[in-house]
Design a protein around this motif. Sequence first.
Motif, short mmCIF file in Angstrom:
data_model
loop_
_atom_site.label_atom_id
_atom_site.label_comp_id
_atom_site.label_asym_id
_atom_site.label_seq_id
_atom_site.Cartn_x
_atom_site.Cartn_y
_atom_site.Cartn_z
N ASN A 79 1.01 -1.33 0.05
CA ASN A 79 -0.04 -0.06 -0.12
C ASN A 79 1.06 1.18 0.01
O ASN A 79 2.25 1.15 0.27
CB ASN A 79 -0.73 -0.07 1.25
CG ASN A 79 -2.25 0.12 0.71
OD1 ASN A 79 -2.64 -0.04 -0.21
ND2 ASN A 79 -3.10 0.47 1.80
N PRO A 80 0.13 2.40 -0.18
CA PRO A 80 1.04 3.67 -0.20
C PRO A 80 1.89 4.02 1.21
O PRO A 80 1.34 3.62 2.24
CB PRO A 80 -0.08 4.81 -0.47
CG PRO A 80 -1.18 3.93 -1.00
CD PRO A 80 -0.96 2.73 -0.55
N CYS A 118 -2.80 1.79 -3.84
CA CYS A 118 -3.82 1.17 -3.11
C CYS A 118 -4.85 0.44 -4.08
O CYS A 118 -6.07 0.08 -3.87
CB CYS A 118 -4.74 2.07 -2.17
SG CYS A 118 -4.92 3.56 -2.95
N GLU A 136 -5.84 -3.72 2.03
CA GLU A 136 -6.56 -2.57 1.84
C GLU A 136 -7.98 -2.46 1.59
O GLU A 136 -8.40 -3.22 0.60
CB GLU A 136 -5.79 -2.01 0.57
CG GLU A 136 -6.44 -0.79 -0.15
CD GLU A 136 -6.77 0.39 0.84
OE1 GLU A 136 -5.93 0.58 1.66
OE2 GLU A 136 -7.80 0.75 0.85
N SER A 138 -10.34 -0.71 0.57
CA SER A 138 -11.05 -0.33 -0.77
C SER A 138 -10.76 -1.33 -1.87
O SER A 138 -11.67 -1.65 -2.49
CB SER A 138 -10.72 1.26 -1.19
OG SER A 138 -9.14 1.04 -1.31
N GLY A 285 -7.65 11.11 -6.43
CA GLY A 285 -6.76 9.97 -6.28
C GLY A 285 -6.80 9.17 -5.02
O GLY A 285 -5.96 8.54 -4.66
N CYS A 286 -8.07 9.30 -4.52
CA CYS A 286 -8.12 8.22 -3.43
C CYS A 286 -9.41 7.42 -3.73
O CYS A 286 -10.78 8.00 -3.93
CB CYS A 286 -8.46 9.03 -2.09
SG CYS A 286 -9.20 7.96 -0.71
N PRO A 287 -9.57 6.22 -4.14
CA PRO A 287 -8.28 5.34 -4.42
C PRO A 287 -7.33 5.89 -5.58
O PRO A 287 -7.96 6.54 -6.30
CB PRO A 287 -8.71 4.09 -4.40
CG PRO A 287 -10.12 3.90 -3.89
CD PRO A 287 -10.61 5.44 -3.92
N HIS A 288 -6.29 5.43 -5.51
CA HIS A 288 -5.22 5.73 -6.47
C HIS A 288 -5.96 5.96 -8.07
O HIS A 288 -6.76 4.99 -8.41
CB HIS A 288 -3.96 5.09 -6.63
CG HIS A 288 -2.76 5.65 -5.85
ND1 HIS A 288 -1.80 4.75 -5.33
CD2 HIS A 288 -3.14 6.58 -4.82
CE1 HIS A 288 -1.17 5.32 -4.52
NE2 HIS A 288 -1.61 6.45 -4.33
N CYS A 343 -0.49 9.06 -0.48
CA CYS A 343 -1.81 9.83 -0.80
C CYS A 343 -1.98 10.65 0.41
O CYS A 343 -1.41 10.65 1.50
CB CYS A 343 -3.11 8.65 -0.70
SG CYS A 343 -3.49 7.97 0.90
N ILE A 345 -4.03 10.92 2.95
CA ILE A 345 -4.58 10.42 4.26
C ILE A 345 -3.32 9.93 4.78
O ILE A 345 -3.18 9.89 6.19
CB ILE A 345 -5.59 9.30 4.05
CG1 ILE A 345 -6.68 10.04 3.57
CG2 ILE A 345 -6.24 8.74 5.55
CD1 ILE A 345 -7.65 11.06 4.44
N LYS A 363 -14.25 8.88 0.94
CA LYS A 363 -13.33 8.13 1.79
C LYS A 363 -12.29 9.04 2.32
O LYS A 363 -12.32 9.23 3.41
CB LYS A 363 -12.48 6.95 1.27
CG LYS A 363 -11.52 6.48 2.35
CD LYS A 363 -11.02 5.09 1.46
CE LYS A 363 -9.79 4.75 2.62
NZ LYS A 363 -9.24 3.53 2.25
FE1 F3S Z 1 -5.87 4.78 -1.19
FE2 F3S Z 1 -4.89 6.40 0.68
FE3 F3S Z 1 -7.56 6.42 0.00
S1 F3S Z 1 -4.33 4.52 0.49
S2 F3S Z 1 -7.82 4.29 -0.75
S3 F3S Z 1 -5.59 7.14 -1.51
S4 F3S Z 1 -6.77 6.76 1.87
#
Ligand code: F3S
Length: 391
Positions: A79-80, A118, A136, A138, A285-288, A343, A345, A363
């Motif tokens: 994961n990131p 991710c 992960e 997601s 870009g969450c998820p990437h 990312c 987060i 998210k």
């Molecule tokens: Fe990935 Fe970070 Fe979102 S790990 S799912 S971009 S919180």
Amino acid sequence: MYLTKKEERVYDGEEGWAKQTCMRILVRLGELFKAEKLIPIDSAHVSGVSYKTLGDAPIDFLQALADSGAKASVKATLNPQSFDSEYLIKKIPVCARENQLQILKQFDRMGLESTLTCTPYYLDQPESCSHLAWAESSAVVYANSVLGACTNREGGPSALAAAIIGKTADYGMHRKENRRADVVVNVEEPLENEMEFGALGIYLGRILGDKIPMIRDLGNASETCMKQLSAALAATGMTNMFCTEHDKTKRARMEVINVSSKDIGGTVQNLSTMSTSRPDLVFTGCPHCSLNEIQEIAELSAGRKVKSGIECWICTSRYVKENSGDAVKKIEKTGARVLTDMCTIVSWTEKVGIRSIMTNSAKTAHYAPTLNKAETVLAPLKKCLETAFKG
Ligand code: F3S
């Protein structure tokens, strides 16, 4: 729990401390969930890679495993982490950087691939019905629901143990009888964009617990919308899978939940806490991001410039960035940054002065107030980019 002779030997420590420890983690979990046996997996995906979220405690354990010769026996990805290798790496304290690199080094010694994304399914898509040990959340929901693969929501240590042993305990999502909907969800109004799919996931996650929903009326939802739904569902609930009405695996009688446009609108509003007129950071870009998303962002960005005083980050994997052709150049010409390996987060945004974040990811909007101490605004991609360009 039944173990083969070879598994018993590993359990008893005949193949060393590292494998014994990993086997004991898997067997303990299997016993907890009443698994009858271990099953082979095609891949493992390990979370808990970012030093920001992991902290110091596990570094010694990772080093001890690596020192004892632990090696991944199946494809294993990561994961990131907490920074990218060009921009944020220069902005964080040296000791945090060194500790992060130390964590990556131990994973590398054990043969895990530093994919630092991710969305491992964009690098190598698992086959339908294949068994995985992914951590992960997601990606777990996406793999079970969209790709038809089978994985429980592993923790970082159990995914690592599965990577080293090459097996996981046979329970939960690995069992066909558990991959059936418990609840029917009627979405009363068509969802208009990826942000609304994310809001649906946040809303449902809160009320479903670990029940599996069969979500009706998703229409021809895009891959991006399904990804946002998967990530958000996992953020607020323990559900590891959703079904669509095309799935034939529903139970005879099911509870029905109706979701109105008011429910979706209320969720978006609750996730939008920003009190200032413009955000410090516009983030997608969450998820990437996928290749398609990078290309769409490049088209929407053509000829524009990011407003001074606003950061604009687009997070993706190295793999997607390297395979995006001119799209990344076009995006970066606007002043936006296409960042890999990390990312918002799992990085220290507060250390670089970011107090407010606008995002199309439900998210991120859900986690950022606590994990980044930031106010948030949730909006669809086009609106996020317009704000980055116009302020
Ligand atoms: Fe990935 Fe970070 Fe979102 S790990 S799912 S971009 S919180």
